[in-house]
Design a protein around this motif. Structure first.
Motif, mmCIF file in Angstrom:
data_model
loop_
_atom_site.group_PDB
_atom_site.id
_atom_site.type_symbol
_atom_site.label_atom_id
_atom_site.label_comp_id
_atom_site.label_asym_id
_atom_site.label_seq_id
_atom_site.Cartn_x
_atom_site.Cartn_y
_atom_site.Cartn_z
ATOM 1 N N LEU A 290 0.837 -1.199 0.000
ATOM 2 C CA LEU A 290 0.000 0.000 0.000
ATOM 3 C C LEU A 290 0.867 1.242 0.000
ATOM 4 C CD1 LEU A 290 -2.758 -0.904 2.640
ATOM 5 C CD2 LEU A 290 -2.912 -1.087 0.147
ATOM 6 N N THR A 291 0.381 2.261 -0.705
ATOM 7 C CA THR A 291 0.980 3.591 -0.649
ATOM 8 C C THR A 291 -0.091 4.551 -0.140
ATOM 9 O OG1 THR A 291 0.295 4.243 -2.887
ATOM 10 C CG2 THR A 291 2.363 3.012 -2.686
ATOM 11 N N ASN A 292 0.237 5.825 -0.059
ATOM 12 C CA ASN A 292 -0.759 6.829 0.347
ATOM 13 C C ASN A 292 -1.855 6.973 -0.701
ATOM 14 O OD1 ASN A 292 0.546 7.466 2.778
ATOM 15 N ND2 ASN A 292 1.925 8.892 1.725
ATOM 16 N N GLU A 293 -1.570 6.554 -1.932
ATOM 17 C CA GLU A 293 -2.546 6.701 -3.021
ATOM 18 C C GLU A 293 -3.357 5.444 -3.281
ATOM 19 O OE1 GLU A 293 0.720 7.773 -3.417
ATOM 20 O OE2 GLU A 293 0.028 9.785 -2.856
ATOM 21 N N GLY A 294 -2.883 4.291 -2.835
ATOM 22 C CA GLY A 294 -3.616 3.060 -3.119
ATOM 23 C C GLY A 294 -2.733 1.834 -3.031
ATOM 24 N N MET A 295 -3.019 0.844 -3.875
ATOM 25 C CA MET A 295 -2.285 -0.415 -3.855
ATOM 26 C C MET A 295 -1.342 -0.496 -5.044
ATOM 27 S SD MET A 295 -3.692 -4.397 -3.629
ATOM 28 C CE MET A 295 -5.326 -3.754 -3.759
ATOM 29 N N VAL A 296 -0.162 -1.113 -4.818
ATOM 30 C CA VAL A 296 0.834 -1.273 -5.868
ATOM 31 C C VAL A 296 1.373 -2.700 -5.842
ATOM 32 C CG1 VAL A 296 1.523 1.154 -5.939
ATOM 33 C CG2 VAL A 296 2.655 -0.416 -4.331
ATOM 34 N N SER A 297 2.002 -3.106 -6.950
ATOM 35 C CA SER A 297 2.606 -4.436 -7.030
ATOM 36 C C SER A 297 3.962 -4.342 -7.714
ATOM 37 C CB SER A 297 1.702 -5.399 -7.795
ATOM 38 O OG SER A 297 1.505 -4.955 -9.130
ATOM 39 N N SER A 298 4.799 -5.353 -7.457
ATOM 40 C CA SER A 298 6.140 -5.359 -8.034
ATOM 41 C C SER A 298 6.634 -6.789 -8.162
ATOM 42 C CB SER A 298 7.107 -4.561 -7.157
ATOM 43 O OG SER A 298 8.440 -4.663 -7.638
ATOM 44 N N VAL A 299 7.406 -7.056 -9.201
ATOM 45 C CA VAL A 299 7.974 -8.391 -9.399
ATOM 46 C C VAL A 299 9.128 -8.627 -8.444
ATOM 47 C CG1 VAL A 299 9.179 -9.891 -11.024
ATOM 48 C CG2 VAL A 299 7.248 -8.496 -11.810
ATOM 49 N N ASP A 300 10.001 -7.633 -8.275
ATOM 50 C CA ASP A 300 11.185 -7.811 -7.432
ATOM 51 C C ASP A 300 11.406 -6.701 -6.410
ATOM 52 O OD1 ASP A 300 11.925 -5.711 -9.049
ATOM 53 O OD2 ASP A 300 13.565 -6.771 -10.034
ATOM 54 N N GLY A 301 10.492 -5.737 -6.350
ATOM 55 C CA GLY A 301 10.622 -4.660 -5.377
ATOM 56 C C GLY A 301 11.335 -3.423 -5.878
ATOM 57 N N SER A 302 11.900 -3.486 -7.084
ATOM 58 C CA SER A 302 12.625 -2.322 -7.598
ATOM 59 C C SER A 302 11.701 -1.326 -8.287
ATOM 60 C CB SER A 302 13.719 -2.777 -8.577
ATOM 61 O OG SER A 302 13.146 -3.492 -9.668
ATOM 62 N N GLN A 303 10.700 -1.830 -8.972
ATOM 63 C CA GLN A 303 9.728 -0.973 -9.643
ATOM 64 C C GLN A 303 8.321 -1.414 -9.247
ATOM 65 O OE1 GLN A 303 10.649 -1.301 -13.828
ATOM 66 N NE2 GLN A 303 12.132 0.375 -13.728
ATOM 67 N N TRP A 304 7.483 -0.424 -8.958
ATOM 68 C CA TRP A 304 6.125 -0.714 -8.478
ATOM 69 C C TRP A 304 5.098 -0.142 -9.444
ATOM 70 C CZ3 TRP A 304 5.372 -3.577 -3.976
ATOM 71 C CH2 TRP A 304 6.529 -3.838 -3.232
ATOM 72 N N THR A 305 4.045 -0.920 -9.671
ATOM 73 C CA THR A 305 2.980 -0.529 -10.592
ATOM 74 C C THR A 305 1.674 -0.385 -9.824
ATOM 75 O OG1 THR A 305 4.039 -1.758 -12.393
ATOM 76 C CG2 THR A 305 1.714 -1.175 -12.672
ATOM 77 N N ALA A 306 0.943 0.680 -10.119
ATOM 78 C CA ALA A 306 -0.330 0.919 -9.438
ATOM 79 C C ALA A 306 -1.353 -0.139 -9.825
ATOM 80 C CB ALA A 306 -0.857 2.308 -9.784
ATOM 81 N N GLU A 307 -2.062 -0.661 -8.826
ATOM 82 C CA GLU A 307 -3.144 -1.606 -9.046
ATOM 83 C C GLU A 307 -4.449 -0.830 -9.246
ATOM 84 O OE1 GLU A 307 -3.204 -5.326 -8.774
ATOM 85 O OE2 GLU A 307 -1.174 -4.801 -9.437
ATOM 86 N N THR A 308 -5.309 -1.349 -10.135
ATOM 87 C CA THR A 308 -6.578 -0.696 -10.428
ATOM 88 C C THR A 308 -7.691 -1.329 -9.607
ATOM 89 O OG1 THR A 308 -5.826 -0.300 -12.693
ATOM 90 C CG2 THR A 308 -8.167 -0.008 -12.238
ATOM 91 N N VAL A 309 -8.380 -0.483 -8.854
ATOM 92 C CA VAL A 309 -9.478 -0.942 -8.006
ATOM 93 C C VAL A 309 -10.792 -0.468 -8.613
ATOM 94 C CG1 VAL A 309 -10.483 -0.872 -5.699
ATOM 95 C CG2 VAL A 309 -8.004 -0.879 -5.977
ATOM 96 N N GLY A 310 -11.794 -1.344 -8.618
ATOM 97 C CA GLY A 310 -13.076 -1.000 -9.199
ATOM 98 C C GLY A 310 -13.728 0.203 -8.544
#
Length: 463
Positions: A277-297
Motif C-alpha cells: 500500500l501507498t498513500n494513493e492506493g495499492m501497488v505491485s512489483s515483481v522484485d521490489g525495484s519498480q512498483w505498478t499501481a493496481e486498479t481498483v473498481g
C-alpha cells in the motif's frame, strides 16, 4: 455365501495332473507357460458407511457404496508386496472386498485362509476380507511354479475432514510480553515478529517443537511496526523496513533488495509479485525495484487495518493466481459490521491485460464479520479467518469461532471451534500454517501456543 476351498497340496497336484494330461494329447497345439505373476490389482467400488446431513444440521449414517477406482495399488514384484500408497477413506468396510486382479499368461490366483493353511480360489464376484494383510499366490498355467504376494489394503484411521487440536499446549513467557505480533512459516521454522510496545522483537521455533522458542537478533535494526510488513514468497521472507525492502531465508540475516521504496506497508505476495500500500492506493512489483499501481473498481474502498493479501494458484490456467485481499475498515467507520474483502485474477502472461480488483461485500452472500485484529490465512484449499471482539456494528464475541471460505473469499461460514482452554489477549494474537500443514495459534498475554490440523491436510501424499 458358501466358498469352495482345498489344501495347497491338492491344488498343486491338480495343476500338475491337468498340465500332464494336456501334454499327452498330440493333437493339442496350445502353449502353456511356466512363469507366474500378478500384473494388476484394483478396487473399483467398496462398501462404506456414508453420511448425510439434514436441514437442521444433524448427521445420519447409512450403508452404501463408495467409488474408489482412483486409489492406485502398487505391485512390488521383487519383494512380493501389493498395497495402496494413498489410503482409502476411513469410512470404508474392508471385510468383503471384490478386487480385480490381472495375471501374466492367465495364471491362477489363490489366497490363504486367515487361521489355517487352507487356500481359496480367487473369484472376482466373491468378497475377500482385507481387515489385515493377506497372503495371495499366483500359479503358472503348467503348474510348474508360483509366486507369493503379501497384499494389504490401507485405510485411514482418521476422518479426512475432522479437525483436532493437540491435547497439550505450550506456555511461552517471551511471547506473552508481545503487544502486537505476526507469525510466518519460513524454511522449517515458525517465526513471530512483534513488539512489546517499545521495540521490535523476533522469536523462532522449529516446526517439530512448538514449545522451544528463542529470540533472534536481526543484523539490521527493525522498526517497531516491522511485524506489519513481513511476508513470505517462495521460501524467502520480505520485509519493508524504514523505506528499504529486505530479504532473508532465516529471519536473522537480512539483505537489502531495494531502497527508497514508495510503499508504506507490505501486505502480501503471490508466486509472481509482491503487493503493498501507498498513500494513493495499492501497488505491485515483481522484485521490489519498480512498483505498478493496481486498479481498483469504482466505489470499492480498500481496507485500512489488519490487512492480509493471499494467493491461490488457479486450478485451470497456468501462470494464473486467484488473489483475495481482506481487512477491516477505518476505526472512524462505526457503522459497518463486516470486514472488507476484495478479489482479483492475476494473470502472469505477457499478453494478458491487467485485471481490476473488485469487492465481494455485496450483501447477497454470507460475509465475513468485522473482528478485532482480524487474522486470515490460506489453509489447504480454503481461507480461514479468526479474531477478537466484533468492531463497529459487529457484535460477535472474541474467539468464538473460526470462519471459512471455500470460494476464494466470496462467502463465509462458521468453521473450526476454538479449543476449550484457550486464553489470549483479545487484541494480540496470530495464526499461521507451517510446512506440514499444521495450524499454529499463538496468544499474547497468556503466551499459549496451540497446534491443530485438518486431518486430510497432514496425511502423507502418495508418490
Amino acid at each position: 455365501m458358501k466358498r469352495n476351498f482345498l489344501s495347497l497340496n491338492v491344488l498343486l497336484l491338480t495343476l500338475v495332473l491337468f498340465a500332464s494330461c494336456l501334454g499327452d494329447n498330440n493333437n493339442d497345439n496350445t502353449t502353456y507357460y511356466g512363469d507366474a505373476a500378478i500384473t494388476s490389482f484394483s478396487i473399483s467400488s467398496i462398501s462404506a458407511n456414508l453420511t448425510t446431513t439434514a436441514k437442521n444440521g444433524s448427521d445420519s449414517i447409512y450403508p452404501g457404496t463408495l467409488a474408489v477406482s482412483g486409489y492406485r495399488f502398487y505391485i512390488d514384484q521383487v519383494n512380493g508386496l501389493i498395497y495402496n500408497p494413498d489410503s482409502l477413506p476411513s469410512n470404508v468396510i474392508v471385510t468383503a472386498v471384490q478386487p480385480t486382479i490381472g495375471t501374466k499368461n492367465s495364471g491362477t490366483v489363490v489366497y490363504k485362509d486367515d487361521d489355517s493353511d487352507s487356500i481359496f480360489y480367487y473369484n472376482s464376484s466373491v468378497g475377500i476380507d482385507f481387515t489385515k494383510a493377506r497372503e495371495m499366490m499366483v500359479y503358472a498355467q503348467d503348474g510348474s511354479s508360483y509366486r507369493k504376494y503379501n497384499v494389504k489394503v490401507n485405510v485411514h484411521k482418521e476422518k479426512a475432514d475432522s479437525f483436532a487440536w493437540d491435547n497439550t499446549y505450550a506456555t511461552v513467557a517471551k511471547l506473552a510480553t508481545l503487544e502486537n505480533m505476526k507469525a510466518v512459516s519460513l524454511n522449517g521454522k515458525m517465526l513471530v515478529f512483534g513488539n512489546n510496545g517499545a521495540e521490535a522483537k523476533v522469536y523462532a521455533a522449529n516446526e517439530s517443537n512448538f514449545a522451544a522458542w528463542e529470540e533472534i537478533t536481526p543484523n539490521v535494526a527493525l522498526d517497531v511496526d516491522a511485524y506489519k510488513n513481513v511476508v513470505v514468497r517462495n521460501d524467502v521472507a520480505y520485509l519493508l523496513n524504514n523505506g528499504n525492502l529486505l530479504t532473508s531465508t532465516d529471519g536473522e540475516n537480512w539483505t537489502v533488495k531495494a531502497t527508497d521504496v514508495v510503499a508504506k506497508q507490505l501486505i502480501g505476495a503471490s508466486s509472481a509479485k509482491l503487493y503493498a500500500l501507498t498513500n494513493e492506493g495499492m501497488v505491485s512489483s515483481v522484485d521490489g525495484s519498480q512498483w505498478t499501481a493496481e486498479t481498483v473498481g469504482e466505489e470499492v474502498v480498500l481496507p485500512s487495518r489488519n490487512i492480509t493479501l493471499l494467493s491461490q494458484a488457479a486450478r485451470v490456467n497456468d501462470n494464473t493466481n486467484q488473489l483475495v485481499l481482506v481487512g477491516n475498515p477505518s476505526e472512524n467507520n462505526t457503522t459497518d459490521k463486516f470486514a472488507t474483502v476484495l478479489g482479483k485474477v492475476e494473470e502472469n502472461i505477457e499478453s494478458a491485460p491487467a485485471n481490476n480488483w473488485f469487492g465481494y461485500n455485496n450483501g447477497k452472500t454470507k460475509m465475513l464479520p468485522r473482528l478485532t485484529n482480524l487474522q486470515v490465512i490460506l489453509y489447504g484449499d480454503m481461507l480461514l479467518a479468526f479474531g477478537g471482539d466484533g468492531e463497529g456494528a459487529c457484535t460477535e464475541k472474541a474467539f468464538a469461532q473460526f470462519y471459512q471460505s471455500v470460494d476464494g473469499g466470496v462467502s463465509w461460514q462458521k468453521s473450526l471451534v476454538i479449543v476449550p482452554n484457550f486464553t489470549s489477549s483479545k487484541t494480540a494474537f496470530t495464526i499461521a500454517v507451517d510446512s506440514k500443514n499444521y495450524l499454529w495459534l499463538i496468544c499474547g498475554e497468556s503466551g499459549q501456543v496451540w497446534r491443530g490440523r485438518l486431518c486430510k491436510y497432514t496425511w502423507a501424499k502418495a508418490n
